[in-house]
Design a protein around this motif. Structure first.
Motif, short mmCIF file in Angstrom:
data_model
loop_
_atom_site.label_atom_id
_atom_site.label_comp_id
_atom_site.label_asym_id
_atom_site.label_seq_id
_atom_site.Cartn_x
_atom_site.Cartn_y
_atom_site.Cartn_z
N ALA A 50 0.83 -1.21 0.00
CA ALA A 50 0.00 0.00 0.00
C ALA A 50 0.86 1.26 0.00
CB ALA A 50 -0.93 0.00 1.21
N GLU A 51 1.94 1.25 0.78
CA GLU A 51 2.84 2.40 0.83
C GLU A 51 3.56 2.58 -0.51
OE1 GLU A 51 5.43 1.57 4.04
OE2 GLU A 51 3.93 1.95 5.60
N TYR A 52 3.99 1.45 -1.06
CA TYR A 52 4.69 1.53 -2.35
C TYR A 52 3.75 2.06 -3.43
CZ TYR A 52 7.06 0.29 -6.63
OH TYR A 52 7.64 0.36 -7.86
N ALA A 53 2.49 1.57 -3.45
CA ALA A 53 1.52 2.02 -4.45
C ALA A 53 1.25 3.52 -4.30
CB ALA A 53 0.23 1.22 -4.31
N ALA A 54 1.14 4.00 -3.08
CA ALA A 54 0.90 5.42 -2.85
C ALA A 54 2.06 6.26 -3.36
CB ALA A 54 0.67 5.68 -1.36
N HIS A 55 3.28 5.78 -3.10
CA HIS A 55 4.47 6.49 -3.58
C HIS A 55 4.49 6.51 -5.10
CE1 HIS A 55 8.49 8.09 -3.61
NE2 HIS A 55 8.96 7.01 -4.24
N LEU A 56 4.12 5.39 -5.73
CA LEU A 56 4.12 5.29 -7.18
C LEU A 56 3.07 6.22 -7.78
CD1 LEU A 56 5.30 3.81 -9.61
CD2 LEU A 56 3.55 2.07 -9.32
N GLN A 57 1.89 6.30 -7.17
CA GLN A 57 0.85 7.18 -7.67
C GLN A 57 1.27 8.64 -7.57
OE1 GLN A 57 -2.56 5.68 -5.38
NE2 GLN A 57 -3.54 5.18 -7.32
N ASP A 58 1.94 8.99 -6.47
CA ASP A 58 2.43 10.36 -6.32
C ASP A 58 3.42 10.70 -7.42
OD1 ASP A 58 0.89 10.76 -4.11
OD2 ASP A 58 2.50 10.34 -2.67
N ALA A 59 4.30 9.74 -7.76
CA ALA A 59 5.29 9.97 -8.80
C ALA A 59 4.63 10.14 -10.16
CB ALA A 59 6.28 8.80 -8.84
N LEU A 60 3.63 9.30 -10.45
CA LEU A 60 2.96 9.37 -11.74
C LEU A 60 2.06 10.58 -11.87
CD1 LEU A 60 2.00 5.62 -12.20
CD2 LEU A 60 3.65 6.92 -13.56
N ALA A 61 1.57 11.06 -10.73
CA ALA A 61 0.65 12.20 -10.76
C ALA A 61 1.36 13.52 -10.53
CB ALA A 61 -0.44 12.02 -9.72
N GLY A 62 2.71 13.51 -10.57
CA GLY A 62 3.46 14.73 -10.32
C GLY A 62 3.10 15.84 -11.30
N ASP A 63 3.14 17.04 -10.82
CA ASP A 63 2.76 18.18 -11.65
C ASP A 63 3.83 18.44 -12.68
OD1 ASP A 63 2.31 21.75 -10.98
OD2 ASP A 63 1.73 20.48 -12.69
N SER A 64 3.47 18.37 -13.97
CA SER A 64 4.43 18.60 -15.05
C SER A 64 4.19 19.93 -15.75
CB SER A 64 4.33 17.46 -16.08
OG SER A 64 3.03 17.40 -16.62
N ALA A 65 3.38 20.80 -15.14
CA ALA A 65 3.06 22.06 -15.79
C ALA A 65 4.29 22.91 -16.02
CB ALA A 65 2.04 22.84 -14.94
N SER A 66 5.25 22.85 -15.09
CA SER A 66 6.46 23.67 -15.26
C SER A 66 7.31 23.19 -16.41
CB SER A 66 7.29 23.63 -13.96
OG SER A 66 7.71 22.31 -13.69
N HIS A 67 7.05 21.97 -16.92
CA HIS A 67 7.83 21.44 -18.03
C HIS A 67 7.25 21.84 -19.38
CE1 HIS A 67 9.62 17.96 -15.41
NE2 HIS A 67 9.94 19.16 -14.99
N GLU A 68 6.11 22.50 -19.38
CA GLU A 68 5.47 22.87 -20.63
C GLU A 68 6.13 24.11 -21.22
OE1 GLU A 68 3.01 21.28 -22.36
OE2 GLU A 68 3.44 19.70 -20.91
N PRO A 69 6.13 24.21 -22.56
CA PRO A 69 6.70 25.41 -23.20
C PRO A 69 5.83 26.63 -22.92
CG PRO A 69 5.58 24.06 -24.81
CD PRO A 69 5.60 23.26 -23.53
N ARG A 70 6.40 27.80 -23.14
CA ARG A 70 5.67 29.03 -22.84
C ARG A 70 4.71 29.43 -23.95
NH1 ARG A 70 10.87 32.51 -20.46
NH2 ARG A 70 11.14 31.26 -18.58
N TRP A 71 4.98 28.99 -25.19
CA TRP A 71 4.14 29.41 -26.31
C TRP A 71 3.80 28.21 -27.20
CZ3 TRP A 71 8.72 32.26 -25.35
CH2 TRP A 71 8.50 33.50 -24.74
N ARG A 72 2.74 28.38 -27.97
CA ARG A 72 2.35 27.41 -28.99
C ARG A 72 1.95 28.15 -30.26
NH1 ARG A 72 1.42 22.05 -27.63
NH2 ARG A 72 1.74 21.62 -25.39
N ILE A 73 2.27 27.55 -31.40
CA ILE A 73 1.89 28.11 -32.70
C ILE A 73 1.10 27.04 -33.43
CG2 ILE A 73 2.70 28.97 -34.92
CD1 ILE A 73 5.13 30.10 -33.55
N LEU A 74 -0.17 27.33 -33.69
CA LEU A 74 -1.06 26.37 -34.35
C LEU A 74 -1.05 25.02 -33.63
CD1 LEU A 74 -0.20 27.14 -38.09
CD2 LEU A 74 -2.12 28.01 -36.74
N GLY A 75 -0.99 25.08 -32.31
CA GLY A 75 -1.01 23.85 -31.52
C GLY A 75 0.35 23.21 -31.32
N LEU A 76 1.38 23.68 -32.02
CA LEU A 76 2.72 23.11 -31.88
C LEU A 76 3.49 23.84 -30.78
CD1 LEU A 76 3.74 22.77 -35.65
CD2 LEU A 76 2.89 20.99 -34.13
N PRO A 77 4.16 23.10 -29.89
CA PRO A 77 4.91 23.76 -28.81
C PRO A 77 6.13 24.49 -29.34
CG PRO A 77 5.36 21.40 -28.82
CD PRO A 77 4.26 21.63 -29.84
#
Length: 290
Positions: A50-77
């Motif tokens: 249960a502890e391992y699964a919780a740790h794994l879910q936290d890792a998979l659900a980590g916030d990746s918003a800071s990894h996104e580019p700042r702009w998009r052109i016609l949907g392309l990053p």
């Protein structure tokens, strides 16, 4: 014991998407086989399911918003910060992010997430690249990983130097899908192709960073060094045998560079993982009583 542990973890991952759950459990099963071969108990090493699964879910659900580019052109990053930004570089090694394709480090389009690739190949689990594992990677292995792009770039520069006098004043410049050259350029332009490998290789030697950052730099530099080597090899070969389709060597650089970069990251990480397992399962020292 291994199957029971996997089933117990899987029972606590019911909220994950099916594909992510299957990949996580497949990687876990492979890691448990290694633990069994080493004579280590899964629950002692990895913790309660249960502890391992919780740790794994936290890792998979980590916030990746800071990894996104700042702009998009016609949907392309579109990314303008480039690989000098540690935040941008981290996209190429993010095991917790299940996406194989992420915005590229500079310019328009996408690049490969080596972390997701390593997870899908069953080489690591999404949560393996944690601080404890990274702290257990021997310094010698990190330095060896940093030496890989330097070795490739050095071999490329040496090969060009040996072939320099035999090259004609003009050489092939760029290759098409057929492997044929698209144009001609002065032979000194080959020095730019060498620099494509040498400069990042020197940059990767910097040791004033955390282990993961040093490995990511080495992996990025390795990929560029392989591309540099392929361009030089194809151009020299084309000059010596003009009827060949030597440009196909540059097409082979992508899978070769990916494999080499993946090895630069995964081999030291798995070494740190094994040492972390042994450390976690080692009996605590006992005090002697007088």
């Amino acid at each position: 014991m291994t199957e029971n542990y996997v089933r117990a973890v899987g029972a606590h991952l019911s909220g994950l998407p099916g594909a992510d759950r299957r990949r996580a459990l497949s990687a876990l099963s492979a890691q448990l086989d290694e633990l069994a071969d080493a004579g280590l108990d899964p629950e002692t090493t990895l913790g309660h399911p249960a502890e391992y699964a919780a740790h794994l879910q936290d890792a998979l659900a980590g916030d990746s918003a800071s990894h996104e580019p700042r702009w998009r052109i016609l949907g392309l990053p579109v990314e303008t910060r480039g690989p000098v930004s540690a935040e941008v570089r981290s996209r190429t090694w993010d095991p917790a992010n299940p996406r194989l394709v992420v915005p590229r480090l500079f310019g328009l389009g996408w690049t490969l997430n080596l972390g997701a690739l390593a997870v899908r190949l069953g080489l690591i689990r999404p949560d393996d690249a944690d601080e404890d594992v990274l702290a257990h990677i021997p310094e010698r292995e990190i330095r060896l990983a940093q030496a890989v792009p330097a070795a490739v770039a050095g071999a490329t520069a040496t090969a060009l130097a040996l072939a320099w006098r035999t090259l004609p004043p003009t050489v092939a410049s760029g290759f098409g899908f057929s492997g044929r050259p698209r144009g001609q350029a002065p032979r000194w332009t080959l020095t730019a192709a060498v620099a494509l490998g040498v400069v990042p290789a020197l940059w990767a030697q910097r040791g004033n960073a955390q282990p993961e950052e040093r490995l990511v730099r080495a992996a990025s530099a390795t990929s560029l060094a392989v591309i540099s080597a392929s361009v030089v090899a194809a151009t020299v070969a084309q000059a010596r045998a003009p009827r060949g389709r030597w440009g196909l060597l540059t097409a082979a650089a992508l899978p070769a560079g990916t494999a080499a970069s993946l090895a630069v990251l995964v081999v030291p990480l798995r070494s740190g993982l094994r040492r972390a397992w042994r450390s976690a399962s080692a009996p605590a020292p006992t005090r002697e009583t007088s």
